[in-house]
Design a protein around this motif. Structure first.
Motif: not given
Length: 86
Positions: A17-45
């Motif tokens: 069971a330990k070997d199966v868990l270690e194999k599963a953990i090692n096969s996990l991939e690190n995924t990062t998602t980027s978030v676009d926080n730029t302003v789409k509509t400019p705000v005028n004074k």
């Protein structure tokens, strides 16, 4: 999980069971998602439009309702006092 919950599990089952868990953990991939926080509509004074927050209610409506309720309560109290005095 079955091996963990089994109080009579052998050392061989635990190691497997330990070997199966270690194999599963090692096969996990690190995924990062980027978030676009730029302003789409400019705000005028000087822009006085509301920010879209998903809330469609107006505070003015609630204030008017509150003052109407308070006014009605005041009139009711005054009327009751006048009837008691007469």
């Amino acid at each position: 999980k079955a091996v963990y919950e089994n109080p009579n599990a052998t050392q061989e089952e635990v190691n497997s069971a330990k070997d199966v868990l270690e194999k599963a953990i090692n096969s996990l991939e690190n995924t990062t998602t980027s978030v676009d926080n730029t302003v789409k509509t400019p705000v005028n004074k000087g822009d006085s439009t509301s920010v879209k927050t998903g809330d469609n209610s107006s505070l003015i409506g609630y204030a008017a309702l509150l003052f109407t309720a308070l006014g009605s309560a005041f009139v009711g109290i005054k009327t009751r006092k006048n009837k008691q005095e007469n």
